[in-house]
Write an enzyme that holds these catalytic residues in place. Structure first.
Site, PDB file in Angstrom:
ATOM      1  N   ASP A 195      36.930  54.329  47.836  1.00  0.00           N
ATOM      2  CA  ASP A 195      35.997  55.209  48.525  1.00  0.00           C
ATOM      3  C   ASP A 195      35.411  56.153  47.487  1.00  0.00           C
ATOM      4  O   ASP A 195      35.654  55.999  46.281  1.00  0.00           O
ATOM      5  CB  ASP A 195      36.689  55.974  49.659  1.00  0.00           C
ATOM      6  N   HIS A 265      29.893  54.844  50.107  1.00  0.00           N
ATOM      7  CA  HIS A 265      31.239  55.319  49.770  1.00  0.00           C
ATOM      8  C   HIS A 265      31.667  54.743  48.422  1.00  0.00           C
ATOM      9  O   HIS A 265      32.779  54.244  48.258  1.00  0.00           O
ATOM     10  CB  HIS A 265      32.237  54.927  50.862  1.00  0.00           C
ATOM     11  N   GLU A 329      28.300  54.588  56.904  1.00  0.00           N
ATOM     12  CA  GLU A 329      27.793  55.867  56.407  1.00  0.00           C
ATOM     13  C   GLU A 329      27.071  55.742  55.066  1.00  0.00           C
ATOM     14  O   GLU A 329      27.269  56.539  54.152  1.00  0.00           O
ATOM     15  CB  GLU A 329      28.946  56.887  56.301  1.00  0.00           C
TER      16      GLU A 329
END
Length: 533
Positions: A195, A265, A329
Protein backbone atom coordinates in the site's frame (compact mmCIF):
# COMPACT_ATOMS: atom_id res chain seq x y z
CA UNK A 1 -17.11 -51.30 31.51
CA UNK A 2 -13.60 -50.44 30.38
CA UNK A 3 -12.93 -50.79 26.66
CA UNK A 4 -9.72 -49.60 24.94
CA UNK A 5 -9.26 -46.71 27.35
CA UNK A 6 -12.84 -45.55 26.84
CA UNK A 7 -15.44 -45.54 29.57
CA UNK A 8 -19.10 -45.19 28.94
CA UNK A 9 -21.43 -43.50 31.37
CA UNK A 10 -25.06 -43.70 30.39
CA UNK A 11 -28.28 -42.46 31.87
CA UNK A 12 -31.88 -43.27 31.26
CA UNK A 13 -32.92 -39.79 32.32
CA UNK A 14 -34.49 -38.10 29.33
CA UNK A 15 -33.67 -34.67 30.69
CA UNK A 16 -29.94 -35.26 30.38
CA UNK A 17 -30.04 -34.65 26.62
CA UNK A 18 -31.15 -31.09 27.25
CA UNK A 19 -28.30 -30.55 29.67
CA UNK A 20 -25.83 -31.82 27.11
CA UNK A 21 -27.41 -29.61 24.45
CA UNK A 22 -26.84 -26.54 26.59
CA UNK A 23 -23.19 -27.48 27.13
CA UNK A 24 -22.23 -28.36 23.53
CA UNK A 25 -20.82 -24.96 22.77
CA UNK A 26 -19.38 -25.16 19.28
CA UNK A 27 -18.57 -22.09 17.19
CA UNK A 28 -19.51 -21.80 14.40
CA UNK A 29 -22.86 -23.43 15.11
CA UNK A 30 -23.11 -26.73 13.20
CA UNK A 31 -25.85 -27.51 10.71
CA UNK A 32 -27.33 -30.27 12.87
CA UNK A 33 -26.60 -31.71 16.32
CA UNK A 34 -28.46 -34.68 17.82
CA UNK A 35 -27.68 -35.53 21.43
CA UNK A 36 -27.51 -38.87 23.19
CA UNK A 37 -28.10 -39.61 26.85
CA UNK A 38 -24.66 -40.09 28.26
CA UNK A 39 -20.97 -39.32 28.21
CA UNK A 40 -17.92 -40.98 26.77
CA UNK A 41 -14.90 -40.85 29.07
CA UNK A 42 -11.60 -40.46 27.25
CA UNK A 43 -8.31 -41.27 28.95
CA UNK A 44 -4.68 -40.68 27.91
CA UNK A 45 -3.08 -42.81 25.23
CA UNK A 46 -6.13 -43.38 23.04
CA UNK A 47 -5.16 -44.44 19.53
CA UNK A 48 -6.05 -42.37 16.48
CA UNK A 49 -7.05 -44.59 13.57
CA UNK A 50 -6.33 -42.92 10.27
CA UNK A 51 -5.26 -43.55 6.68
CA UNK A 52 -2.00 -42.11 5.33
CA UNK A 53 -3.86 -39.42 3.37
CA UNK A 54 -5.08 -37.99 6.69
CA UNK A 55 -1.66 -37.98 8.33
CA UNK A 56 -1.56 -34.19 8.78
CA UNK A 57 -5.02 -34.11 10.34
CA UNK A 58 -4.24 -37.09 12.59
CA UNK A 59 -0.99 -35.51 13.77
CA UNK A 60 -2.81 -32.27 14.60
CA UNK A 61 -5.34 -34.16 16.72
CA UNK A 62 -2.61 -36.19 18.40
CA UNK A 63 -0.74 -33.00 19.28
CA UNK A 64 -3.89 -31.54 20.87
CA UNK A 65 -4.51 -34.67 22.96
CA UNK A 66 -0.88 -34.85 24.04
CA UNK A 67 -0.94 -31.25 25.25
CA UNK A 68 -3.96 -31.98 27.43
CA UNK A 69 -3.09 -35.45 28.68
CA UNK A 70 0.69 -35.13 28.72
CA UNK A 71 1.00 -38.45 26.89
CA UNK A 72 1.57 -39.24 23.24
CA UNK A 73 -1.19 -40.81 21.18
CA UNK A 74 -0.33 -43.45 18.59
CA UNK A 75 -1.56 -43.04 15.04
CA UNK A 76 -2.44 -46.44 13.59
CA UNK A 77 -3.99 -47.52 10.30
CA UNK A 78 -6.34 -50.15 11.68
CA UNK A 79 -7.89 -50.91 15.05
CA UNK A 80 -9.92 -49.13 17.69
CA UNK A 81 -9.77 -45.56 18.90
CA UNK A 82 -10.75 -42.19 17.42
CA UNK A 83 -11.52 -43.12 13.82
CA UNK A 84 -10.86 -40.65 11.00
CA UNK A 85 -12.17 -41.85 7.65
CA UNK A 86 -12.77 -40.60 4.13
CA UNK A 87 -16.19 -41.49 2.74
CA UNK A 88 -16.56 -40.27 -0.85
CA UNK A 89 -20.33 -40.76 -0.64
CA UNK A 90 -20.48 -37.75 1.67
CA UNK A 91 -19.15 -35.46 -1.07
CA UNK A 92 -22.57 -35.25 -2.70
CA UNK A 93 -24.48 -34.28 0.45
CA UNK A 94 -21.86 -32.38 2.45
CA UNK A 95 -19.26 -31.27 -0.10
CA UNK A 96 -15.52 -31.31 0.57
CA UNK A 97 -15.73 -29.21 3.75
CA UNK A 98 -18.63 -31.01 5.42
CA UNK A 99 -18.25 -33.81 7.98
CA UNK A 100 -20.02 -36.20 10.34
CA UNK A 101 -18.85 -36.39 13.95
CA UNK A 102 -20.23 -39.16 16.12
CA UNK A 103 -19.62 -39.81 19.81
CA UNK A 104 -21.43 -42.90 21.11
CA UNK A 105 -20.89 -46.11 23.05
CA UNK A 106 -18.58 -47.37 20.31
CA UNK A 107 -16.21 -44.41 20.60
CA UNK A 108 -15.49 -41.41 18.39
CA UNK A 109 -15.63 -41.26 14.61
CA UNK A 110 -15.18 -38.41 12.16
CA UNK A 111 -16.07 -39.05 8.52
CA UNK A 112 -15.94 -36.70 5.54
CA UNK A 113 -15.65 -36.69 1.78
CA UNK A 114 -12.23 -35.02 1.84
CA UNK A 115 -9.39 -34.26 4.26
CA UNK A 116 -10.56 -30.70 4.84
CA UNK A 117 -13.87 -32.04 6.16
CA UNK A 118 -11.98 -34.28 8.58
CA UNK A 119 -10.00 -31.25 9.71
CA UNK A 120 -13.17 -29.27 10.42
CA UNK A 121 -14.69 -32.23 12.25
CA UNK A 122 -11.62 -32.27 14.48
CA UNK A 123 -12.06 -28.56 15.23
CA UNK A 124 -15.60 -29.24 16.46
CA UNK A 125 -14.42 -32.25 18.45
CA UNK A 126 -11.75 -30.14 20.19
CA UNK A 127 -14.41 -27.68 21.36
CA UNK A 128 -16.17 -30.50 23.25
CA UNK A 129 -13.18 -30.70 25.62
CA UNK A 130 -12.77 -28.57 28.75
CA UNK A 131 -11.69 -25.05 27.99
CA UNK A 132 -8.27 -25.51 29.59
CA UNK A 133 -7.53 -28.75 27.75
CA UNK A 134 -4.50 -28.29 25.53
CA UNK A 135 -3.29 -25.39 27.67
CA UNK A 136 -2.84 -27.29 30.94
CA UNK A 137 -1.32 -30.75 30.85
CA UNK A 138 -2.05 -33.63 33.18
CA UNK A 139 -5.76 -34.31 32.59
CA UNK A 140 -6.55 -37.87 33.72
CA UNK A 141 -9.87 -38.32 31.95
CA UNK A 142 -12.31 -36.16 30.00
CA UNK A 143 -16.07 -36.59 29.64
CA UNK A 144 -17.32 -35.99 26.11
CA UNK A 145 -21.02 -35.67 25.47
CA UNK A 146 -22.65 -38.26 23.26
CA UNK A 147 -23.85 -36.61 20.12
CA UNK A 148 -23.94 -36.81 16.36
CA UNK A 149 -23.10 -33.76 14.26
CA UNK A 150 -23.81 -33.41 10.55
CA UNK A 151 -22.25 -30.22 9.31
CA UNK A 152 -21.26 -28.23 6.24
CA UNK A 153 -20.62 -24.54 5.50
CA UNK A 154 -23.09 -22.07 4.09
CA UNK A 155 -20.42 -20.33 1.97
CA UNK A 156 -17.22 -21.56 0.34
CA UNK A 157 -15.37 -18.25 0.88
CA UNK A 158 -14.92 -17.36 4.56
CA UNK A 159 -12.18 -14.79 4.75
CA UNK A 160 -10.23 -12.63 7.15
CA UNK A 161 -7.97 -9.84 5.87
CA UNK A 162 -4.96 -8.44 7.70
CA UNK A 163 -3.42 -5.19 6.48
CA UNK A 164 0.30 -5.33 7.20
CA UNK A 165 1.23 -2.44 4.94
CA UNK A 166 0.16 0.21 7.43
CA UNK A 167 1.57 -1.65 10.44
CA UNK A 168 3.76 -4.72 10.15
CA UNK A 169 2.85 -7.43 12.67
CA UNK A 170 5.26 -10.28 11.84
CA UNK A 171 5.00 -13.97 11.08
CA UNK A 172 4.38 -15.24 14.63
CA UNK A 173 1.32 -13.03 14.93
CA UNK A 174 0.13 -14.13 11.50
CA UNK A 175 0.44 -17.75 12.61
CA UNK A 176 -1.61 -17.02 15.75
CA UNK A 177 -4.34 -15.55 13.57
CA UNK A 178 -4.20 -18.53 11.21
CA UNK A 179 -4.65 -20.84 14.20
CA UNK A 180 -7.78 -18.98 15.22
CA UNK A 181 -9.10 -18.98 11.67
CA UNK A 182 -8.60 -22.76 11.54
CA UNK A 183 -10.46 -23.36 14.80
CA UNK A 184 -13.28 -21.17 13.49
CA UNK A 185 -13.36 -22.96 10.11
CA UNK A 186 -12.40 -19.85 8.14
CA UNK A 187 -10.60 -20.80 4.94
CA UNK A 188 -9.22 -17.67 3.20
CA UNK A 189 -6.50 -15.43 4.61
CA UNK A 190 -6.49 -12.23 2.57
CA UNK A 191 -3.03 -10.75 3.08
CA UNK A 192 -2.78 -7.03 2.31
CA UNK A 193 0.94 -6.75 1.65
CA UNK A 194 1.41 -3.49 -0.28
CA UNK A 195 0.00 0.00 0.00
CA UNK A 196 1.08 3.63 0.15
CA UNK A 197 2.63 3.31 3.62
CA UNK A 198 4.71 0.18 3.14
CA UNK A 199 5.75 -2.63 0.79
CA UNK A 200 5.98 -5.86 2.81
CA UNK A 201 6.88 -8.62 0.31
CA UNK A 202 10.37 -9.30 -1.02
CA UNK A 203 10.56 -9.06 -4.82
CA UNK A 204 13.99 -10.26 -5.84
CA UNK A 205 14.07 -8.44 -9.18
CA UNK A 206 13.34 -5.10 -7.49
CA UNK A 207 15.19 -5.00 -4.14
CA UNK A 208 14.42 -1.32 -3.50
CA UNK A 209 10.78 -2.24 -2.93
CA UNK A 210 11.81 -3.49 0.49
CA UNK A 211 15.12 -1.65 0.94
CA UNK A 212 13.25 1.67 0.60
CA UNK A 213 9.55 0.91 0.28
CA UNK A 214 9.24 -1.07 3.52
CA UNK A 215 10.37 1.86 5.69
CA UNK A 216 8.77 5.14 6.68
CA UNK A 217 10.21 7.84 8.89
CA UNK A 218 7.18 8.31 11.13
CA UNK A 219 3.48 7.53 11.47
CA UNK A 220 0.34 9.59 11.90
CA UNK A 221 -1.18 8.96 15.32
CA UNK A 222 -4.86 9.40 14.52
CA UNK A 223 -7.16 10.42 11.71
CA UNK A 224 -6.87 14.09 10.74
CA UNK A 225 -4.10 14.71 13.26
CA UNK A 226 -0.71 16.38 12.83
CA UNK A 227 0.65 14.28 15.70
CA UNK A 228 3.28 11.62 14.98
CA UNK A 229 4.71 8.76 17.05
CA UNK A 230 8.19 10.16 16.60
CA UNK A 231 9.77 6.90 15.48
CA UNK A 232 10.28 5.05 12.18
CA UNK A 233 8.31 1.97 11.19
CA UNK A 234 9.53 -0.86 8.97
CA UNK A 235 9.32 -4.55 8.22
CA UNK A 236 8.84 -7.00 5.37
CA UNK A 237 8.65 -10.71 4.63
CA UNK A 238 11.46 -12.50 2.86
CA UNK A 239 10.19 -15.00 0.32
CA UNK A 240 11.36 -17.90 2.47
CA UNK A 241 9.24 -16.58 5.34
CA UNK A 242 6.24 -16.28 3.03
CA UNK A 243 6.71 -19.91 1.94
CA UNK A 244 6.81 -20.92 5.61
CA UNK A 245 3.54 -19.11 6.33
CA UNK A 246 1.89 -20.55 3.20
CA UNK A 247 2.85 -24.08 4.33
CA UNK A 248 1.54 -23.32 7.83
CA UNK A 249 -1.77 -22.15 6.36
CA UNK A 250 -2.01 -25.15 4.02
CA UNK A 251 -1.78 -27.57 6.97
CA UNK A 252 -4.83 -25.73 8.36
CA UNK A 253 -6.69 -25.82 5.02
CA UNK A 254 -6.41 -22.07 4.62
CA UNK A 255 -5.73 -20.50 1.23
CA UNK A 256 -3.76 -17.26 1.24
CA UNK A 257 -4.85 -14.57 -1.21
CA UNK A 258 -2.12 -11.90 -1.51
CA UNK A 259 -3.10 -8.33 -2.30
CA UNK A 260 -0.68 -6.31 -4.43
CA UNK A 261 -2.27 -2.87 -4.86
CA UNK A 262 -2.52 -1.33 -8.34
CA UNK A 263 -2.91 1.15 -9.96
CA UNK A 264 -3.49 3.27 -6.82
CA UNK A 265 -2.24 2.95 -3.24
CA UNK A 266 1.18 2.71 -4.87
CA UNK A 267 3.36 5.35 -3.24
CA UNK A 268 5.65 2.99 -1.31
CA UNK A 269 6.59 1.35 -4.61
CA UNK A 270 6.94 4.73 -6.33
CA UNK A 271 9.20 5.99 -3.53
CA UNK A 272 11.42 2.97 -4.19
CA UNK A 273 11.41 3.51 -8.00
CA UNK A 274 10.20 7.06 -8.79
CA UNK A 275 9.89 6.31 -12.52
CA UNK A 276 6.81 4.20 -11.67
CA UNK A 277 4.80 7.28 -10.72
CA UNK A 278 2.71 9.72 -12.70
CA UNK A 279 3.85 12.89 -10.90
CA UNK A 280 7.61 12.45 -10.84
CA UNK A 281 7.72 14.01 -7.37
CA UNK A 282 7.24 11.05 -5.01
CA UNK A 283 10.47 10.43 -3.11
CA UNK A 284 9.46 9.06 0.31
CA UNK A 285 7.05 6.54 1.78
CA UNK A 286 4.10 8.51 3.23
CA UNK A 287 3.64 8.69 6.99
CA UNK A 288 0.02 9.84 6.75
CA UNK A 289 -3.07 7.92 5.67
CA UNK A 290 -5.92 8.54 3.26
CA UNK A 291 -6.11 9.06 -0.47
CA UNK A 292 -2.58 9.78 -1.70
CA UNK A 293 -1.59 12.12 -4.58
CA UNK A 294 0.25 9.67 -6.86
CA UNK A 295 -0.67 6.53 -8.83
CA UNK A 296 1.23 4.15 -11.09
CA UNK A 297 1.75 5.57 -14.58
CA UNK A 298 -0.05 2.74 -16.33
CA UNK A 299 0.35 4.40 -19.74
CA UNK A 300 4.07 3.58 -19.59
CA UNK A 301 4.98 0.09 -20.94
CA UNK A 302 7.91 -0.04 -18.49
CA UNK A 303 5.47 0.27 -15.58
CA UNK A 304 3.28 -2.52 -16.97
CA UNK A 305 6.39 -4.69 -17.35
CA UNK A 306 7.34 -3.92 -13.73
CA UNK A 307 3.91 -4.94 -12.46
CA UNK A 308 4.02 -8.15 -14.49
CA UNK A 309 7.48 -8.93 -13.09
CA UNK A 310 6.16 -8.42 -9.56
CA UNK A 311 3.14 -10.62 -10.24
CA UNK A 312 5.38 -13.35 -11.67
CA UNK A 313 7.19 -13.64 -8.34
CA UNK A 314 3.90 -13.47 -6.43
CA UNK A 315 2.44 -16.22 -8.63
CA UNK A 316 5.49 -18.42 -8.02
CA UNK A 317 5.03 -18.03 -4.26
CA UNK A 318 1.27 -18.38 -3.77
CA UNK A 319 -0.41 -21.59 -4.94
CA UNK A 320 -4.00 -20.34 -4.59
CA UNK A 321 -6.12 -19.40 -7.59
CA UNK A 322 -6.87 -15.77 -6.74
CA UNK A 323 -4.54 -12.78 -6.79
CA UNK A 324 -6.04 -9.57 -5.37
CA UNK A 325 -4.92 -6.35 -7.06
CA UNK A 326 -6.82 -3.85 -4.91
CA UNK A 327 -7.95 -1.28 -7.47
CA UNK A 328 -9.66 0.96 -4.93
CA UNK A 329 -9.46 4.70 -4.28
CA UNK A 330 -7.33 5.48 -7.33
CA UNK A 331 -6.35 9.13 -7.63
CA UNK A 332 -7.04 10.12 -11.25
CA UNK A 333 -5.65 13.65 -10.94
CA UNK A 334 -2.04 12.76 -11.86
CA UNK A 335 -3.28 10.96 -14.98
CA UNK A 336 -5.38 13.93 -16.04
CA UNK A 337 -2.35 16.20 -15.65
CA UNK A 338 0.02 13.92 -17.58
CA UNK A 339 0.49 14.57 -21.30
CA UNK A 340 1.76 11.04 -21.88
CA UNK A 341 -1.25 9.49 -20.15
CA UNK A 342 -3.68 11.67 -22.08
CA UNK A 343 -1.96 10.74 -25.33
CA UNK A 344 -2.18 7.05 -24.44
CA UNK A 345 -5.89 7.38 -23.70
CA UNK A 346 -6.47 9.13 -27.02
CA UNK A 347 -4.60 6.44 -28.95
CA UNK A 348 -6.54 3.63 -27.21
CA UNK A 349 -9.91 5.36 -27.55
CA UNK A 350 -10.37 5.70 -23.81
CA UNK A 351 -12.80 8.47 -22.91
CA UNK A 352 -12.04 8.86 -19.22
CA UNK A 353 -9.65 7.80 -16.44
CA UNK A 354 -12.33 5.32 -15.39
CA UNK A 355 -12.00 3.67 -18.79
CA UNK A 356 -8.22 3.75 -18.41
CA UNK A 357 -8.40 1.93 -15.08
CA UNK A 358 -10.75 -0.76 -16.45
CA UNK A 359 -8.55 -1.10 -19.55
CA UNK A 360 -5.52 -1.61 -17.29
CA UNK A 361 -7.39 -3.96 -14.96
CA UNK A 362 -8.35 -6.16 -17.89
CA UNK A 363 -4.72 -6.19 -19.01
CA UNK A 364 -3.69 -7.51 -15.62
CA UNK A 365 -6.63 -9.93 -15.49
CA UNK A 366 -5.67 -11.39 -18.86
CA UNK A 367 -2.04 -11.67 -17.78
CA UNK A 368 -2.98 -13.53 -14.61
CA UNK A 369 -5.38 -15.78 -16.49
CA UNK A 370 -2.57 -16.71 -18.84
CA UNK A 371 -0.61 -17.84 -15.77
CA UNK A 372 -3.48 -19.97 -14.46
CA UNK A 373 -4.62 -17.41 -11.89
CA UNK A 374 -7.71 -15.31 -11.40
CA UNK A 375 -7.85 -11.61 -10.65
CA UNK A 376 -9.79 -10.17 -7.74
CA UNK A 377 -10.28 -6.52 -6.83
CA UNK A 378 -12.36 -4.10 -4.78
CA UNK A 379 -15.56 -3.15 -6.54
CA UNK A 380 -14.17 0.06 -8.07
CA UNK A 381 -12.74 -2.27 -10.73
CA UNK A 382 -16.21 -2.35 -12.29
CA UNK A 383 -16.08 1.41 -12.89
CA UNK A 384 -18.92 2.36 -10.56
CA UNK A 385 -18.73 5.76 -8.84
CA UNK A 386 -18.97 4.40 -5.32
CA UNK A 387 -17.51 7.58 -3.80
CA UNK A 388 -19.95 9.88 -5.66
CA UNK A 389 -17.20 12.19 -6.84
CA UNK A 390 -17.26 12.02 -10.64
CA UNK A 391 -18.76 14.08 -13.39
CA UNK A 392 -19.13 11.18 -15.84
CA UNK A 393 -22.41 9.30 -16.00
CA UNK A 394 -22.32 5.49 -16.23
CA UNK A 395 -23.32 5.82 -19.87
CA UNK A 396 -20.08 7.68 -20.59
CA UNK A 397 -17.93 4.67 -19.63
CA UNK A 398 -17.03 2.53 -22.63
CA UNK A 399 -14.89 -0.19 -21.04
CA UNK A 400 -16.29 -3.30 -19.33
CA UNK A 401 -14.56 -5.42 -16.73
CA UNK A 402 -13.54 -8.90 -17.88
CA UNK A 403 -16.02 -11.59 -16.96
CA UNK A 404 -13.60 -13.83 -15.01
CA UNK A 405 -12.78 -11.18 -12.40
CA UNK A 406 -13.89 -11.67 -8.80
CA UNK A 407 -15.57 -8.50 -7.52
CA UNK A 408 -14.85 -7.74 -3.87
CA UNK A 409 -17.68 -5.47 -2.77
CA UNK A 410 -16.80 -3.04 0.00
CA UNK A 411 -18.64 0.19 -0.66
CA UNK A 412 -21.62 1.64 -2.47
CA UNK A 413 -25.30 0.96 -2.74
CA UNK A 414 -26.16 -2.72 -2.30
CA UNK A 415 -27.83 -2.59 -5.71
CA UNK A 416 -24.29 -2.73 -7.12
CA UNK A 417 -24.01 -6.31 -5.83
CA UNK A 418 -27.24 -7.17 -7.60
CA UNK A 419 -25.92 -5.55 -10.76
CA UNK A 420 -22.63 -7.48 -10.58
CA UNK A 421 -24.14 -10.93 -10.04
CA UNK A 422 -26.78 -10.36 -12.72
CA UNK A 423 -23.97 -9.56 -15.14
CA UNK A 424 -22.39 -12.89 -14.26
CA UNK A 425 -19.62 -11.81 -11.89
CA UNK A 426 -18.80 -13.71 -8.73
CA UNK A 427 -18.83 -11.51 -5.64
CA UNK A 428 -17.34 -11.59 -2.16
CA UNK A 429 -19.41 -9.33 0.08
CA UNK A 430 -17.38 -7.23 2.52
CA UNK A 431 -19.70 -4.26 2.89
CA UNK A 432 -17.65 -1.90 5.05
CA UNK A 433 -20.53 -0.89 7.32
CA UNK A 434 -20.87 -4.53 8.32
CA UNK A 435 -17.36 -6.01 8.18
CA UNK A 436 -14.58 -3.46 8.80
CA UNK A 437 -12.77 -4.35 11.99
CA UNK A 438 -10.99 -1.01 12.26
CA UNK A 439 -14.37 0.56 13.06
CA UNK A 440 -15.19 1.16 16.71
CA UNK A 441 -17.54 -1.16 18.57
CA UNK A 442 -20.00 1.75 18.78
CA UNK A 443 -20.08 1.97 14.99
CA UNK A 444 -19.92 -1.78 14.39
CA UNK A 445 -21.12 -3.60 17.52
CA UNK A 446 -20.83 -7.35 17.88
CA UNK A 447 -24.56 -7.74 17.29
CA UNK A 448 -24.27 -6.06 13.89
CA UNK A 449 -21.26 -8.19 12.95
CA UNK A 450 -23.22 -11.31 13.82
CA UNK A 451 -26.34 -10.17 11.95
CA UNK A 452 -24.49 -9.61 8.67
CA UNK A 453 -25.91 -11.57 5.74
CA UNK A 454 -23.59 -11.74 2.70
CA UNK A 455 -26.60 -12.29 0.45
CA UNK A 456 -28.34 -8.92 0.03
CA UNK A 457 -32.02 -8.75 0.88
CA UNK A 458 -34.18 -9.28 -2.17
CA UNK A 459 -31.55 -10.99 -4.32
CA UNK A 460 -33.23 -13.61 -6.47
CA UNK A 461 -32.42 -17.19 -5.51
CA UNK A 462 -30.92 -17.98 -8.91
CA UNK A 463 -28.13 -15.45 -8.27
CA UNK A 464 -27.22 -16.66 -4.77
CA UNK A 465 -24.60 -19.01 -6.22
CA UNK A 466 -22.67 -15.97 -7.46
CA UNK A 467 -22.12 -14.75 -3.89
CA UNK A 468 -18.96 -16.68 -3.01
CA UNK A 469 -19.11 -15.62 0.61
CA UNK A 470 -17.85 -12.94 2.92
CA UNK A 471 -14.70 -11.29 4.21
CA UNK A 472 -13.90 -9.23 7.25
CA UNK A 473 -11.05 -6.71 7.11
CA UNK A 474 -8.56 -5.49 9.70
CA UNK A 475 -7.13 -2.22 8.39
CA UNK A 476 -4.24 -1.20 10.63
CA UNK A 477 -3.70 2.53 10.07
CA UNK A 478 -4.53 3.30 13.68
CA UNK A 479 -3.69 0.01 15.39
CA UNK A 480 0.08 0.37 15.82
CA UNK A 481 0.67 -2.74 17.94
CA UNK A 482 -0.51 -6.31 18.28
CA UNK A 483 -2.69 -5.77 21.35
CA UNK A 484 -4.63 -2.88 19.81
CA UNK A 485 -5.09 -4.89 16.63
CA UNK A 486 -6.30 -7.98 18.50
CA UNK A 487 -8.89 -5.97 20.44
CA UNK A 488 -10.35 -4.75 17.15
CA UNK A 489 -10.41 -8.28 15.74
CA UNK A 490 -11.72 -10.22 18.75
CA UNK A 491 -14.43 -11.10 19.49
CA UNK A 492 -15.92 -9.87 16.19
CA UNK A 493 -13.90 -12.34 14.10
CA UNK A 494 -15.68 -15.13 15.96
CA UNK A 495 -19.04 -13.71 14.91
CA UNK A 496 -17.93 -13.54 11.26
CA UNK A 497 -16.96 -17.20 11.41
CA UNK A 498 -20.59 -18.02 12.11
CA UNK A 499 -21.71 -15.58 9.38
CA UNK A 500 -19.73 -17.58 6.83
CA UNK A 501 -20.39 -21.11 8.07
CA UNK A 502 -23.78 -21.33 9.77
CA UNK A 503 -27.06 -21.44 7.85
CA UNK A 504 -28.86 -18.13 8.27
CA UNK A 505 -31.94 -19.68 9.89
CA UNK A 506 -29.73 -21.50 12.43
CA UNK A 507 -28.13 -18.33 13.76
CA UNK A 508 -29.12 -17.16 17.23
CA UNK A 509 -27.31 -14.23 18.81
CA UNK A 510 -28.24 -15.08 22.40
CA UNK A 511 -26.93 -18.62 22.02
CA UNK A 512 -23.83 -17.28 20.28
CA UNK A 513 -23.08 -14.95 23.21
CA UNK A 514 -23.30 -17.86 25.64
CA UNK A 515 -20.93 -19.93 23.52
CA UNK A 516 -18.64 -16.95 23.11
CA UNK A 517 -18.04 -16.75 26.87
CA UNK A 518 -16.44 -20.19 26.68
CA UNK A 519 -14.48 -19.42 23.53
CA UNK A 520 -13.03 -16.25 25.02
CA UNK A 521 -11.56 -18.27 27.88
CA UNK A 522 -9.47 -20.05 25.25
CA UNK A 523 -8.31 -16.67 23.99
CA UNK A 524 -7.24 -15.83 27.55
CA UNK A 525 -5.09 -18.97 27.70
CA UNK A 526 -3.49 -17.93 24.40
CA UNK A 527 -2.85 -14.37 25.63
CA UNK A 528 -4.95 -13.00 22.78
CA UNK A 529 -6.44 -9.64 23.67
CA UNK A 530 -10.22 -9.34 23.29
CA UNK A 531 -12.40 -6.28 23.64
CA UNK A 532 -15.37 -5.82 25.93
CA UNK A 533 -18.61 -5.79 24.01
Amino acid sequence: MKKNLLYLLTSSLIGWACIFNAKAQIIPQPLQMVFGGGELIIEPGLNIVSSKELQTEAEGLADFLEKGFGKKNSIIFDGKGIILSIDKVLLESLGEEGYKLKVDDQGVSIAAGASVGIFYGIQSFKQLFPVDFGFKSGHQKVAIKMLEITDKPRFGWRAFMLDESRHFMGKEQVKKLLDQMAMLKMNVFHWHLTDDQGWRIEIKKYPNLTAIGSKRKDTQVERGSDKRFGEPHEGFYRQEEIKEIIAYAKDRHITIVPEIEMPGHAMAAIAAYPWLGSLGTTKEVPETFGKMPDSFNIADPKVIAFLQDVLDEVIDLFPGEAIHIGGDEVNYEPWLKSDSVKEFMLNEGLKSPVDLQIFFTNQISNYLEGKGKRMMGWNEIMGDDIHEEREESPQDIGQKLGSTSIVHFWKGDLSLIQKAVKEGYQVVNSNHWDTYLDYTYERLPLSKSYAFNPIPEGLEQKYHKNILGSGTQMWTEYTPNIQSMEKQVFPRLIAYAEVGWTEFENKNFERFKENLLIYQKRLDFLNIASADY
